[in-house]
Write an enzyme that holds these catalytic residues in place. Sequence first.
Site, PDB file in Angstrom:
ATOM      1  N   THR A 144      -0.790  17.030  61.979  1.00 36.54           N
ATOM      2  CA  THR A 144      -2.008  16.478  61.364  1.00 36.54           C
ATOM      3  C   THR A 144      -2.481  17.353  60.199  1.00 36.54           C
ATOM      4  O   THR A 144      -2.230  18.573  60.193  1.00 36.54           O
ATOM      5  CB  THR A 144      -3.129  16.360  62.415  1.00 36.54           C
ATOM      6  OG1 THR A 144      -4.380  16.136  61.760  1.00 36.54           O
ATOM      7  CG2 THR A 144      -3.264  17.618  63.261  1.00 36.54           C
ATOM      8  N   ASP A 145      -3.222  16.747  59.265  1.00 32.42           N
ATOM      9  CA  ASP A 145      -3.798  17.544  58.163  1.00 32.42           C
ATOM     10  C   ASP A 145      -4.860  18.515  58.671  1.00 32.42           C
ATOM     11  O   ASP A 145      -5.239  19.455  57.963  1.00 32.42           O
ATOM     12  CB  ASP A 145      -4.366  16.635  57.061  1.00 32.42           C
ATOM     13  CG  ASP A 145      -5.552  15.777  57.490  1.00 32.42           C
ATOM     14  OD1 ASP A 145      -5.893  15.763  58.691  1.00 32.42           O
ATOM     15  OD2 ASP A 145      -6.136  15.096  56.616  1.00 32.42           O
ATOM     16  N   GLU A 146      -5.330  18.295  59.910  1.00 32.77           N
ATOM     17  CA  GLU A 146      -6.390  19.177  60.435  1.00 32.77           C
ATOM     18  C   GLU A 146      -5.897  20.611  60.644  1.00 32.77           C
ATOM     19  O   GLU A 146      -6.702  21.515  60.822  1.00 32.77           O
ATOM     20  CB  GLU A 146      -6.937  18.626  61.753  1.00 32.77           C
ATOM     21  CG  GLU A 146      -7.711  17.356  61.571  1.00 32.77           C
ATOM     22  CD  GLU A 146      -8.814  17.170  62.603  1.00 32.77           C
ATOM     23  OE1 GLU A 146      -9.213  18.136  63.256  1.00 32.77           O
ATOM     24  OE2 GLU A 146      -9.274  16.026  62.717  1.00 32.77           O
TER      25      GLU A 146
ATOM     26  N   LYS B  90      -2.837  21.456  68.082  1.00 37.97           N
ATOM     27  CA  LYS B  90      -1.827  20.761  67.272  1.00 37.97           C
ATOM     28  C   LYS B  90      -1.057  21.776  66.402  1.00 37.97           C
ATOM     29  O   LYS B  90       0.133  21.612  66.152  1.00 37.97           O
ATOM     30  CB  LYS B  90      -2.474  19.709  66.366  1.00 37.97           C
ATOM     31  CG  LYS B  90      -2.953  18.451  67.077  1.00 37.97           C
ATOM     32  CD  LYS B  90      -1.859  17.628  67.716  1.00 37.97           C
ATOM     33  CE  LYS B  90      -1.002  16.884  66.708  1.00 37.97           C
ATOM     34  NZ  LYS B  90       0.015  16.009  67.386  1.00 37.97           N
TER      35      LYS B  90
ATOM     36  N   TYR C 191      -8.808  20.915  69.194  1.00 40.58           N
ATOM     37  CA  TYR C 191      -7.756  19.916  68.932  1.00 40.58           C
ATOM     38  C   TYR C 191      -6.810  20.421  67.851  1.00 40.58           C
ATOM     39  O   TYR C 191      -5.593  20.477  68.052  1.00 40.58           O
ATOM     40  CB  TYR C 191      -8.378  18.571  68.503  1.00 40.58           C
ATOM     41  CG  TYR C 191      -7.391  17.658  67.793  1.00 40.58           C
ATOM     42  CD1 TYR C 191      -6.346  17.065  68.500  1.00 40.58           C
ATOM     43  CD2 TYR C 191      -7.490  17.414  66.415  1.00 40.58           C
ATOM     44  CE1 TYR C 191      -5.414  16.247  67.847  1.00 40.58           C
ATOM     45  CE2 TYR C 191      -6.568  16.604  65.758  1.00 40.58           C
ATOM     46  CZ  TYR C 191      -5.533  16.021  66.476  1.00 40.58           C
ATOM     47  OH  TYR C 191      -4.611  15.225  65.832  1.00 40.58           O
TER      48      TYR C 191
END
Length: 342
Positions: free
Chosen positions: A127-129, A155, A151
């Site tokens: 994810t970009d997060e 990830k 989260y």
Amino acid sequence: MSILITGGAGFIGSHFALRMVNQGKHVVVLDKLTYAGNIENLNEITGDENKFKYFKFYKGDICNQELVGHIFSSEGVDVVINFAAETHVDRSIMSAGTFIDTDIKGVFVLLEASKRHGIKKFIQVSTDEVYGTVYHDAFKETDTLNPSNPYSASKTGGDRLAYAYWVTYKLPIIITRASNNYGDYQHPEKFIPLFITNALEDKKLPLYGDGQQIRDWIHVEDHCAAIDFLIVHGENGEVYNIGGGNERCNIDTTYFILDELNKPRTLIEHVKDREGHDRRYALDCTKIMSLGWKTQIKFETGLRDTIKWYKNNQKWWKQIKNSAFVEYYNRQYAHRFVNTCK
Ligand code: NAD
Ligand code: DAU
């Protein structure tokens, strides 16, 4: 070719499974059917015998080594796309344990099985997060990872573990980092479907803080097309950003939803902000675009279609907004509404 799609009963995984089945690929879905998984998301496959013949479903946990080993040996898996994850930031802030289990340990179990069985390709859907907030420009794949909630931190663990299996064991890994997805079948705990369904029910829309946070929206079909593209054109050991090129403030997206539904802006309630809320996400997608991939769906068109889908499929989301959801919603939002920002 047999493709193992983990998390295939979730939002993005179910779209990807349908895409693969439509191409005549043999698809095996492994999904724990957590609160976020829904077998009905696969109705288009299970309700059509021409599609169903390409499809097999296992209910189970990616952390279960025995089950994962059994699937690899009995299904002849040669490609793995790992969508399975705990995915909701707000839930990770309330309780992080399952995120550590699934998003890190689960990746480990899949990587080990893949190593033992000599698979051809493993795509870790990251994810970009993992980059954290970006204040200027956009993140490149080589930028420092700086996740800021449980989260995104878990990830990041899965993302880097997958990379380690490429460097150490030459397992053919590709890592993708996509921006915020939207589209049909997205669980109504997430921003866009929550706001559409609350508005349809004439309930308040709990907009965090000033609503000026920026997300880059990509339609789920564009995301799935990018992953499909990378199975063929991606290079092992590489990371690819997958962005929509649609940066929007949350408040503007909220206005769009209300205007489309002909609902008043007074439904918006600015509530207590998310802890550690990332202000802006933005991706530099030069790497994948230089290979020939680009998005197809314009944000306003895709969002309008998504709004229509939620309007026409109320049975689907009303079943999900059940008593367990109401219990979650109260725990997540009651204190926020008390702290409403004036
Ligand atoms: P989702 O929450 O809709 O679906 C997740 C699926 O994984 C569910 O079907 C759930 O039952 C299953 N699952 C959870 N734990 C499991 C376990 N231990 N074993 C087997 N199955 C399990 O999520 P989504 O939005 O479809 O996201 C899919 C993937 O894409 C995730 O890895 C997520 O991190 C990533 N991603 C999502 C977005 C987004 O905007 N939604 C953006 C970038 C990346
Ligand atoms: O960027 C990719 C990520 O996008 C994925 O990795 C995650 O799995 C996915 O859930 C999503 O994370 P976000 O936290 O960005 O999505 P969410 O839908 O939870 O929130 C989007 C924005 O809307 C964010 O700025 C918070 C805000 N928001 C969200 C909710 C649920 C609100 O203002 N009110 C809300 O009630």
